[in-house]
Design an enzyme around this catalytic site. Structure first.
Site, PDB file in Angstrom:
ATOM      1  N   THR A  52     -62.633  18.425 -30.108  1.00  0.00           N
ATOM      2  CA  THR A  52     -62.809  17.654 -31.339  1.00  0.00           C
ATOM      3  C   THR A  52     -63.370  16.485 -31.753  1.00  0.00           C
ATOM      4  OG1 THR A  52     -60.491  17.045 -31.552  1.00  0.00           O
ATOM      5  CG2 THR A  52     -61.182  19.145 -32.690  1.00  0.00           C
ATOM      6  N   GLU A  98     -55.029  17.284 -17.285  1.00  0.00           N
ATOM      7  CA  GLU A  98     -55.747  16.346 -16.649  1.00  0.00           C
ATOM      8  C   GLU A  98     -54.876  15.058 -16.463  1.00  0.00           C
ATOM      9  OE1 GLU A  98     -55.761  15.310 -20.979  1.00  0.00           O
ATOM     10  OE2 GLU A  98     -55.948  17.232 -19.527  1.00  0.00           O
ATOM     11  N   GLY A 144     -48.436  17.677 -27.610  1.00  0.00           N
ATOM     12  CA  GLY A 144     -48.014  18.746 -26.605  1.00  0.00           C
ATOM     13  C   GLY A 144     -47.266  18.307 -25.539  1.00  0.00           C
ATOM     14  N   PRO A 157     -60.221  16.847 -21.747  1.00  0.00           N
ATOM     15  CA  PRO A 157     -61.017  17.624 -22.618  1.00  0.00           C
ATOM     16  C   PRO A 157     -61.167  17.008 -24.080  1.00  0.00           C
ATOM     17  CG  PRO A 157     -58.926  18.515 -22.733  1.00  0.00           C
ATOM     18  CD  PRO A 157     -58.883  17.408 -21.771  1.00  0.00           C
ATOM     19  N   THR A 158     -62.557  16.914 -24.450  1.00  0.00           N
ATOM     20  CA  THR A 158     -62.846  16.334 -25.658  1.00  0.00           C
ATOM     21  C   THR A 158     -63.416  17.095 -26.858  1.00  0.00           C
ATOM     22  OG1 THR A 158     -65.151  15.679 -24.819  1.00  0.00           O
ATOM     23  CG2 THR A 158     -63.391  13.914 -24.350  1.00  0.00           C
ATOM     24  N   CYS A 172     -53.360  20.406 -20.694  1.00  0.00           N
ATOM     25  CA  CYS A 172     -54.419  20.774 -20.178  1.00  0.00           C
ATOM     26  C   CYS A 172     -54.771  20.363 -18.851  1.00  0.00           C
ATOM     27  CB  CYS A 172     -55.618  20.046 -20.940  1.00  0.00           C
ATOM     28  SG  CYS A 172     -55.764  20.860 -22.754  1.00  0.00           S
ATOM     29  N   ASN A 196     -49.969  17.401 -18.356  1.00  0.00           N
ATOM     30  CA  ASN A 196     -49.726  17.853 -19.827  1.00  0.00           C
ATOM     31  C   ASN A 196     -50.456  19.011 -19.955  1.00  0.00           C
ATOM     32  OD1 ASN A 196     -52.572  16.852 -19.149  1.00  0.00           O
ATOM     33  ND2 ASN A 196     -52.885  16.445 -21.097  1.00  0.00           N
TER      34      ASN A 196
END
Length: 804
Positions: free
Chosen positions: A445, A295, A138, A442-443, A293, A291
């Site tokens: 998967t 973070e 991304g 974010p985790t 998301c 990025n």
């Protein structure tokens, strides 16, 4: 080490891999098989999960050979790497699991690229974007350097189209780029709040059909936020001339940001000055973007290299008392830092400049997952002062230990190359291997694989029903709640089904009050506690924290403004909100389950415009004949029915309720263009269907069909019978288009009804007790629930994810 000893050591380690006990959930295995495990060209699986962990450990540890490690030391480190992954104590970001030891070998999750003000600069970045997204990454960008709309273009004497026009180009490119089905393209677009086009940017995603591959955030400054607080004007600056273009009222602009975030979640905000205050290498450049998301703030051409520790595994029990196992946590931190540092050396980057920047700063981002699970295990409510204190203590420990681990690596391997001039290069500084060490990502998967809660988010649900193949319903219950319910004697399938229907446990009498307080879900946690949790972790994180602030659908614009201001005052670096039901984009494109219908293609080659017109005329003629035949058949049946039983009784439909809830589904209909089908429900179930078309479609005809269907539904006709009458109707115009996924406008309406019946439009309940929407995963034969996370959505059943 002798060659025989090397072979012996390798064999022992390989035998260990084959015999070590690995405990993976059913969902974890499903996700690994679907998205991570090695396959041959025909799509056949070539490895098992334990072999994937071994492949990754073996590949990553090979970086240690560059630093003079002996074969014995390398085998020991490889075993450590394998153990922390196989035990699900730590997992690296998805590209590392997917690609380490494969031909691609692109191990970074996300990147930031610069965008200049010239056509050559802009399209050079577009080319680099294609290379990155093709490899599964991304990308984040700041469009702030691009001159504003209607500004002068000296080379052509014309006027510029502005940054938003170029965002649409990047969005279209992401739509086109294929990523092999494992990861989908995602972008972050940022514009400074002092850019002349900021008002257009704020409203850029007002129409949810635009910029569908972008999360967008306004880059706000401290000066702007002070102006908001003081109700003052602030300067708008032309990035081309650096001259003041205008002065806007800060509070009015801020209100516009808040209003649109309330409408559909975009834009978020990024506190640019805070990102640069913590920029470890200001001599290399300024941070302009994050990025996708949010973070990971990054310099242009940097990439993020992330991993997460499963906090649910960091608990020990002594004398019946549960406490954090800091000794184990410290060991996992040190092994994880070494692992992530080695990933930098082993990754193949799609652009040389990225390799140079990543190797120059060696940033890593170690974070956490399983925070909500840890609190459940410890018996601590998520929205409590005790939770905030514990979160700060754990993250402070991880921060300190990650710095110690990086210092030791600097002694072994040297400090990061851009150390001179960095914030560490001072009398009170110290040699360190990595410019940053901590991030909370974010985790989605990863937490499915680890079978734990995601990031630092609350539990999304205690119990829910998911649809599986053949419309079967499968009850999913939180493993900790299920265990406690059985131990305490209040477990029953009927109770779990009631919880799934209601969405909350606070009003269910059979559940002891102590557990109602502990098993609190995301929509029960008030927005301010979401922000306070984010701030508690941010205090001890180098980069930023991915966190979604959940709002009930009934939340007001003022509620959102309060949260934005609270995030600013508590020291967050950005904020992402999600107001339930606020995005049409909650309804994702879905492949219908009618495989035959999906694969209908014309045998004829593509036709020119005139031939297409002939096809359309033929379709209209055929449709008229079909309608005439059907009318004659219906008249005959009606006449026979009246003769046999007398006139049919007249039925009046029940009134349309004042409030409904539902979903809108987009279809592409061959020669008719876009069709939007809305299916709404009330307390009795589906109550109406209506449609909107694009400019090409026949709006009057589809509107009439929708009205007649709605009346039929509210008159009590069987939905399956209605669906069977419209599904499968074929239109020659649609059949002639090999790219269509439906057979006609009526067929699309039938598919939308089926989609709703299959579970999309289930009611759940927010903290206020009102209904809230649930998004069902669009993957065929999945049926899982899509959870909002850091501006994206993730299905915890199959691992499907989508940003924006």
């Amino acid at each position: 080490m002798k060659e025989a000893d090397k072979k012996s050591g390798r064999k022992m380690l390989n035998d260990y891999y084959l015999t070590k006990k690995i405990s993976l959930s059913e969902n974890a295995i499903k996700v690994l098989e679907r998205r991570y495990l090695k396959r041959d060209e025909a799509g056949n699986l070539l490895e098992k999960p334990r072999e994937m962990f071994a492949r990754v450990a073996r590949n990553i540890v090979s970086a240690e050979k560059r630093y003079g490690k002996t074969e014995k030391e390398i085998l020991k480190i490889e075993k450590d790497f394998y153990d922390i992954m196989a035990d699900l104590d730590f997992l690296p970001n998805s590209p590392t699991l997917m690609n380490a030891g494969k031909e691609l070998q692109q191990l970074a999750a996300c990147f930031v690229l610069p965008i200049g003000d010239s056509m050559s600069d802009i399209f050079e970045t577009l080319k680099n974007t294609a290379l990155i997204q093709k490899s599964g990454g991304g990308v984040g960008y700041s469009f702030s350097r691009i001159r504003p709309r209607n500004d002068v273009v000296l080379s052509t004497k014309g006027v510029s189209s502005g940054p938003i026009s170029f965002m649409t180009v990047f969005n279209a490119a992401t739509d086109t780029i294929k990523q092999g089905g494992t990861r989908r393209g995602a972008n972050m677009g940022i514009l400074r709040v002092d850019h002349p086009d900021i008002l257009d940017f704020i409203t850029a995603k007002e129409n949810n059909e635009k910029l569908t591959n972008f999360n967008i955030s306004v880059g706000v400054t401290e000066a702007f936020m002070r102006a908001v607080e003081n109700d003052e004007k602030y300067e708008i600056v032309n990035p081309r001339t650096k001259e003041v273009f205008d002065r806007y009222n800060a509070r009015e602009v801020f209100s516009k940001i808040v209003e649109h975030a309330w409408k559909n979640g975009d834009p978020g905000i990024i506190f640019l000055d805070r990102l640069n205050k913590d920029n470890p290498t200001p001599h290399i450049g300024q941070i302009e973007s994050t990025n996708p998301c949010g973070e990971q703030p990054l310099l242009p051409y940097e990439a993020c290299n992330l991993g997460s520790i499963n906090l649910a595994h960091m608990v020990k029990e002594e004398d019946g008392i549960r406490q954090i196992d800091y000794r184990k946590l410290g060991r996992i931190v040190h092994t994880s830092v070494r692992f992530l540092d080695d990933v930098i050396d082993m990754s193949k980057y799609p652009i040389e400049k990225i390799r140079e920047m990543v190797n120059g700063n060696r940033k890593i981002g170690l974070g956490v997952m399983g925070w909500a699970d840890l609190l459940v295990i410890m018996g601590i409510p998520y929205d409590s002062e005790e939770a905030l204190e514990l979160g700060g203590k754990i993250m402070s420990f991880i921060q300190d230990e990650s710095k110690e681990a990086s210092k030791k690596l600097a002694e072994e391997k040297g400090e990061f190359p851009n150390f001179n001039g960095s914030i560490f290069d001072s009398p009170e500084g110290y040699k360190i291997r990595n410019a940053t060490t901590t991030t909370i990502a974010p985790t989605g998967t990863l937490s499915i694989i680890a079978d734990c809660s995601s990031g630092v988010e609350p539990l999304f649900a205690v119990s829910f029903v998911k649809n599986v193949m053949d419309n079967d319903k499968l009850l999913e219950v939180n493993k900790y709640f299920k265990s406690i319910a059985k131990e305490e004697g209040f477990y029953s399938k009927e109770l779990m089904e009631r919880i799934a229907e209601k969405g909350l446990i606070k009003d269910i009498e059979e559940i002891p009050s102590e557990y109602k307080r502990i098993f609190i879900t995301a929509h029960e946690v008030s927005p301010k506690w979401h922000v306070r949790t984010q701030a508690a972790f941010q205090k001890f994180v180098d980069n930023a924290v991915s966190k979604t602030v959940n709002f009930a659908n009934s939340a007001t614009v003022q509620d959102v403004e309060d949260v934005y201001m609270l995030s600013y005052r508590l020291g967050c670096k950005g904020i992402t909100i999600f107001r339930d039901g606020s995005r049409d984009a909650q309804v994702l494109e879905v492949k219908g389950k009618n495989k035959d219908a999906e694969n209908v293609k014309s045998d004829a080659p593509e036709t020119p415009v005139k031939k297409a017109e002939n096809i359309k005329q033929s379709a209209e003629s055929s449709a008229e004949k079909i309608m005439a035949d059907k009318k004659e058949e219906d008249n005959t049946r009606t006449k026979e029915a009246i003769e046999a039983t007398g006139p049919m009784p007249k039925i009046k439909p029940r009134p349309r309720p004042d409030i409904t809830q539902g979903m809108t589904k987009k279809y592409t209909i061959g020669g008719c263009g876009k069709l939007y089908v809305t299916v709404n429900t009330d307390e009795h179930g589906i109550c109406e269907v209506f449609t909107n078309t694009g400019e090409e479609g026949c709006a009057a005809l589809t509107e009439v069909v929708g009205r007649l269907l709605s009346i039929s539904i509210r008159s009590g006709m069987d939905l399956e019978e209605i669906k069977s009458q419209v599904e499968g109707i074929r239109c020659i115009t649609c059949i002639a288009d090999p790219n269509t996924n439906v057979l006609s406008c009526p067929d699309a309406i039938g598919k939308a009804i089926e989609f709703s019946l299959n579970g999309y439009n289930k009611f759940d309940f927010d903290i206020t007790g009102g209904p809230r929407s649930i998004m069902i995963c669009p993957e065929v034969d999945c049926g899982g629930i899509m959870e909002p996370e850091g501006g994206c959505y993730v299905c915890r059943n199959c691992g499907y994810s989508k940003c924006s």
